[in-house]
Design a protein around this motif. Structure first.
Motif, PDB file in Angstrom:
ATOM      1  N   MET A  97       1.490 -13.117  -8.724  1.00 50.76           N
ATOM      2  CA  MET A  97       1.113 -11.840  -8.139  1.00 50.76           C
ATOM      3  C   MET A  97       2.183 -10.802  -8.386  1.00 50.76           C
ATOM      4  SD  MET A  97      -0.548 -13.130  -4.588  1.00 50.76           S
ATOM      5  CE  MET A  97      -0.098 -14.851  -4.587  1.00 50.76           C
ATOM      6  N   LEU A  98       1.732  -9.588  -8.607  1.00 47.81           N
ATOM      7  CA  LEU A  98       2.615  -8.437  -8.729  1.00 47.81           C
ATOM      8  C   LEU A  98       2.327  -7.529  -7.540  1.00 47.81           C
ATOM      9  CD1 LEU A  98       2.075  -7.685 -12.525  1.00 47.81           C
ATOM     10  CD2 LEU A  98       4.067  -8.788 -11.473  1.00 47.81           C
ATOM     11  N   VAL A  99       3.374  -7.026  -6.898  1.00 44.15           N
ATOM     12  CA  VAL A  99       3.218  -6.177  -5.717  1.00 44.15           C
ATOM     13  C   VAL A  99       3.734  -4.783  -6.064  1.00 44.15           C
ATOM     14  CG1 VAL A  99       3.783  -5.893  -3.276  1.00 44.15           C
ATOM     15  CG2 VAL A  99       3.559  -8.203  -4.242  1.00 44.15           C
ATOM     16  N   PHE A 100       2.838  -3.802  -6.016  1.00 43.54           N
ATOM     17  CA  PHE A 100       3.160  -2.422  -6.352  1.00 43.54           C
ATOM     18  C   PHE A 100       3.006  -1.528  -5.132  1.00 43.54           C
ATOM     19  CE2 PHE A 100       1.704  -4.238 -10.355  1.00 43.54           C
ATOM     20  CZ  PHE A 100       2.631  -3.744 -11.266  1.00 43.54           C
ATOM     21  N   GLU A 101       3.661  -0.377  -5.171  1.00 49.62           N
ATOM     22  CA  GLU A 101       3.378   0.622  -4.160  1.00 49.62           C
ATOM     23  C   GLU A 101       1.910   0.988  -4.294  1.00 49.62           C
ATOM     24  OE1 GLU A 101       4.913   4.628  -4.674  1.00 49.62           O
ATOM     25  OE2 GLU A 101       5.157   4.252  -6.804  1.00 49.62           O
ATOM     26  N   HIS A 102       1.270   1.294  -3.191  1.00 53.39           N
ATOM     27  CA  HIS A 102      -0.135   1.693  -3.220  1.00 53.39           C
ATOM     28  C   HIS A 102      -0.201   3.208  -3.092  1.00 53.39           C
ATOM     29  CE1 HIS A 102      -4.073   2.696  -1.455  1.00 53.39           C
ATOM     30  NE2 HIS A 102      -4.492   1.799  -2.322  1.00 53.39           N
ATOM     31  N   LEU A 103      -0.970   3.817  -3.975  1.00 51.87           N
ATOM     32  CA  LEU A 103      -1.189   5.260  -3.913  1.00 51.87           C
ATOM     33  C   LEU A 103      -2.664   5.506  -3.656  1.00 51.87           C
ATOM     34  CD1 LEU A 103       1.050   6.375  -6.892  1.00 51.87           C
ATOM     35  CD2 LEU A 103       1.620   6.274  -4.472  1.00 51.87           C
ATOM     36  N   PRO A 104      -2.973   6.308  -2.661  1.00 48.82           N
ATOM     37  CA  PRO A 104      -4.368   6.483  -2.251  1.00 48.82           C
ATOM     38  C   PRO A 104      -5.212   7.359  -3.166  1.00 48.82           C
ATOM     39  CG  PRO A 104      -2.951   7.874  -0.930  1.00 48.82           C
ATOM     40  CD  PRO A 104      -2.041   7.025  -1.793  1.00 48.82           C
ATOM     41  N   ASN A 105      -4.633   7.962  -4.195  1.00 45.38           N
ATOM     42  CA  ASN A 105      -5.402   8.879  -5.042  1.00 45.38           C
ATOM     43  C   ASN A 105      -6.310   8.194  -6.047  1.00 45.38           C
ATOM     44  OD1 ASN A 105      -4.291  11.009  -3.747  1.00 45.38           O
ATOM     45  ND2 ASN A 105      -2.876  11.563  -5.344  1.00 45.38           N
TER      46      ASN A 105
END
Length: 166
Positions: A97-105
């Motif tokens: 798994m890769l965990v990235f910041e989530h951006l709502p756009n």
């Protein structure tokens, strides 16, 4: 705006290693309700870490491999306002798994094309050009990891790493 990103690069502290339990808890056991997309790496889930951070978690089946961890560490050193930040990874239970910041756009593709998933505002040519230039500038950071196959495959439009910045 820049979706809450700071204007300077964060201090490099390496990619955080998450446990499978943390990832399961963050995604409510990889619930379909948290499924936000899929790409060449695998399914993408929105998750909520225990510290309140909203993240995007990309998951695929894969045996533990040191080259995966090495690549994750190299990617975590890259910072550009047009590239989503890699926060960490998990290699546990036969999964990678890769965990990235989530951006709502949403994804760039969601803004550029009619994907049928959401009714997003179509972008004007000037905005499209700005995104293309920004993505190219972000792609320039690949010189840091010249023989990266993961980064190259992860910058495809259908994946969720590149997000629309207004």
């Amino acid at each position: 705006g820049r979706c809450g990103r700071t204007s300077s690069a964060p201090d490099y502290q390496g990619a955080r290693r998450f446990t499978l339990e943390e990832m399961s808890h963050a995604t409510k056991n990889f619930s379909d309700a948290n499924l936000v997309g899929a790409g060449t790496f695998g399914k993408v889930y929105m998750g909520l870490l225990l510290d309140g951070t909203v993240v995007a978690i990309k998951r695929r089946v894969g045996a533990p491999r040191q080259d995966f961890v090495d690549e994750v560490r190299r990617q975590s050193e890259i910072w550009h306002r047009n590239v989503v930040t890699l926060i960490g990874y998990c290699q546990d239970g036969g999964l990678q798994m890769l965990v990235f910041e989530h951006l709502p756009n949403g994804s760039v593709c969601g803004h550029l094309y009619d994907t049928g998933k959401e009714s997003m505002t179509r972008l004007e040519f000037k905005q499209r050009l700005s995104i293309a230039i920004g993505a190219a500038k972000g792609g320039g950071n690949t010189e840091l990891i010249t023989q990266s196959t993961v980064l190259v495959s992860e910058t495809e439009c259908l994946n969720s790493e590149l997000r629309c910045r207004s």
